[in-house]
Motif scaffolding. Structure first.
Motif, PDB file in Angstrom:
ATOM      1  N   SER A 283       0.515  -1.502   0.355  1.00 48.96           N
ATOM      2  CA  SER A 283       0.122  -0.294   0.012  1.00 48.96           C
ATOM      3  C   SER A 283       0.997   1.249   0.030  1.00 48.96           C
ATOM      4  O   SER A 283       0.845   2.363  -0.476  1.00 48.96           O
ATOM      5  CB  SER A 283      -1.049   0.245   0.823  1.00 48.96           C
ATOM      6  N   ALA A 287       0.733   4.111  -3.072  1.00 48.55           N
ATOM      7  CA  ALA A 287       0.654   5.498  -1.998  1.00 48.55           C
ATOM      8  C   ALA A 287       1.896   6.033  -3.429  1.00 48.55           C
ATOM      9  O   ALA A 287       1.586   7.426  -3.624  1.00 48.55           O
ATOM     10  CB  ALA A 287       0.958   5.774  -1.031  1.00 48.55           C
ATOM     11  N   ASP A 290       1.227   7.647  -6.028  1.00 46.59           N
ATOM     12  CA  ASP A 290       0.344   7.946  -6.214  1.00 46.59           C
ATOM     13  C   ASP A 290      -0.994   6.978  -7.288  1.00 46.59           C
ATOM     14  O   ASP A 290      -2.556   8.003  -7.813  1.00 46.59           O
ATOM     15  CB  ASP A 290       0.734   9.183  -7.612  1.00 46.59           C
ATOM     16  N   VAL A 319      -2.011   3.420   4.888  1.00 42.55           N
ATOM     17  CA  VAL A 319      -2.112   4.866   4.225  1.00 42.55           C
ATOM     18  C   VAL A 319      -2.973   4.811   5.224  1.00 42.55           C
ATOM     19  O   VAL A 319      -3.190   5.903   5.531  1.00 42.55           O
ATOM     20  CB  VAL A 319      -2.474   4.561   2.957  1.00 42.55           C
ATOM     21  N   GLN A 355      -8.737   9.841  -2.541  1.00 40.86           N
ATOM     22  CA  GLN A 355      -7.335   9.301  -1.829  1.00 40.86           C
ATOM     23  C   GLN A 355      -6.139   9.679  -1.501  1.00 40.86           C
ATOM     24  O   GLN A 355      -4.861   9.342  -1.063  1.00 40.86           O
ATOM     25  CB  GLN A 355      -7.224   7.434  -2.285  1.00 40.86           C
ATOM     26  N   MET A 359      -2.512   9.907   0.883  1.00 41.93           N
ATOM     27  CA  MET A 359      -1.710   9.262   0.309  1.00 41.93           C
ATOM     28  C   MET A 359      -0.038   9.900  -0.438  1.00 41.93           C
ATOM     29  O   MET A 359       0.747   9.993   0.351  1.00 41.93           O
ATOM     30  CB  MET A 359      -2.079   8.301  -1.564  1.00 41.93           C
TER      31      MET A 359
END
Length: 388
Positions: A283, A287, A290, A319, A355, A359
């Motif tokens: 994860s 992040a 992106d 995250v 998100q 992130m």
């Protein structure tokens, strides 16, 4: 400046990588430093002559330990004896707690050698008592996550947040992503990345459910494209799993140049519009690229029952934890159900920006744009020695 003597040990590839960066940092900050210990290729490239092959320790904590228990116990005793004989300024143990902390315990029982453990145990998630046990033989902890120091400090250890190693990894550009799509013959249509895990047990347990998710999504989004970066140890299992998936590209790192394969994997991460991933540090990699994500995971019924009772947190995704949000959808345990997962992915595809702020905050809090984690870790070690 006086010479610095360091005994350093790692028991697995991820620890070897951390160790190599830490050794490089110490050499940059200290003109005269001597290393002894156990490590892999990365640490050896920084000047370590490993006392034995690091791969001997890869079974620690696994079912395979039983037939090798006596041998591993001897290695623990031999390593501790080598530390005591060397009388270094510091013993640095990296992750692999089943081996590392046993060595540190023996060293502390017979000496006052300073001990530093790199990678804090996840006491914030479960088994909080581990911190108190560590404190009997560990003086200082180097943490990868910014919220970990208070847990270690409460148990009586100094703890320094030094940054997560992913922030020092190269990240693909948007141009790299465009080139990846062109090279692989992909269109501008949505691209789903599927990451079913790096262990055979994960691929076996999640594979059929992930296959159902792909079939469901393709039925509703016919132009959807799929890319699956396979970890080398499970590449054959992934190829078998995805054999009948439509419009799917599997990236197999076992063929061709390794650096080129890693560069293509990074480009794929950046090119994907959304990812379906098994739970884990992936994860953070997503992040960094992106790439919005959905996390899904399950385990054996017995493990699920035991861990669900011990777990102290309401999310397992880093995250969500680091950003203190819950924007990444999770489908864990009984909730790991294909129809629900497919809807979660559809929702993220429709509104991915929800998100992105989390992130970006996660990467900032993990140290992106700051001093390299290896150098920060080295400075923390030196500061700890100076304060003794």
């Amino acid at each position: 400046m006086t010479a610095l003597r360091v005994f350093i040990l790692a028991g697995e590839p991820s620890g070897d990588k951390l160790g190599g960066a830490l050794m490089a940092g110490l050499k940059a900050l200290q003109s005269d430093v001597t290393f002894e210990g156990v490590g892999g290729a990365m640490m050896q490239s920084e000047g370590l002559e490993s006392r034995f092959d690091m791969s001997e320790l890869s079974v620690m904590g696994l079912a395979e330990i039983l037939p090798k228990y006596r041998h591993l116990k001897r290695r623990i005793a031999q390593t501790a004896a080598a530390v005591i004989k060397m009388q270094p300024d510091v013993l640095i143990t990296i992750d692999s707690p089943d081996f590392s902390l046993r060595v540190a315990k023996l060293v502390k029982a017979s000496s006052s050698i300073r001990t530093v453990h790199y990678v804090a145990p996840t006491v914030w998630a479960w088994r909080a008592g581990r911190a108190a046990k560590m404190a009997h033989h560990i003086d200082q902890v180097l943490a990868l996550l910014p919220f970990e120091p208070p847990y270690m400090e409460a148990a009586g250890m100094r703890c320094d947040f030094v940054g997560h190693p992913v922030v020092a990894e190269p990240v693909a550009t948007s141009e790299d992503a465009t080139a990846f799509r062109a090279f692989r013959g992909m269109t501008d249509a949505p691209l789903l990345m599927v990451l079913p895990g790096s262990r055979r047990s994960e691929v076996a347990r999640l594979g059929e459910r992930f296959s159902e998710v792909v079939r469901d999504l393709k039925a509703k989004h016919p132009d959807l494209q799929i890319v699956v970066p396979a970890a080398a140890p499970v590449a054959d299992a992934v190829l078998e799993l995805t054999a009948d998936w439509p419009d799917t590209t599997v990236l197999d790192p076992r063929h061709g140049d390794y650096d080129a394969a890693m560069a293509e994997k990074r480009a794929a991460f950046r090119a994907a519009d959304v990812a379906l991933a098994a739970s884990g540090t992936v994860s953070i990699e997503l992040a960094a690229a992106d790439t919005p994500m959905v996390i899904a995971y399950d385990m054996s019924p017995l493990s699920r029952m035991i861990i669900s009772r011990m777990l102290k947190i309401d999310t397992v995704t880093l995250v969500n934890l680091v950003s203190d949000t819950r924007v990444v959808p999770e489908f864990i345990g009984k909730a790991c159900e294909p129809t629900a997962i497919a809807k979660g992915i559809t929702d993220v595809l429709a509104a991915p920006d929800g998100q992105r702020a989390a992130m970006a905050l996660t990467m900032e809090l993990l140290g992106q744009g700051g001093q390299a984690p290896g150098l920060r870790a080295a400075q923390a070690v030196l500061d700890g020695i100076a304060q003794v």
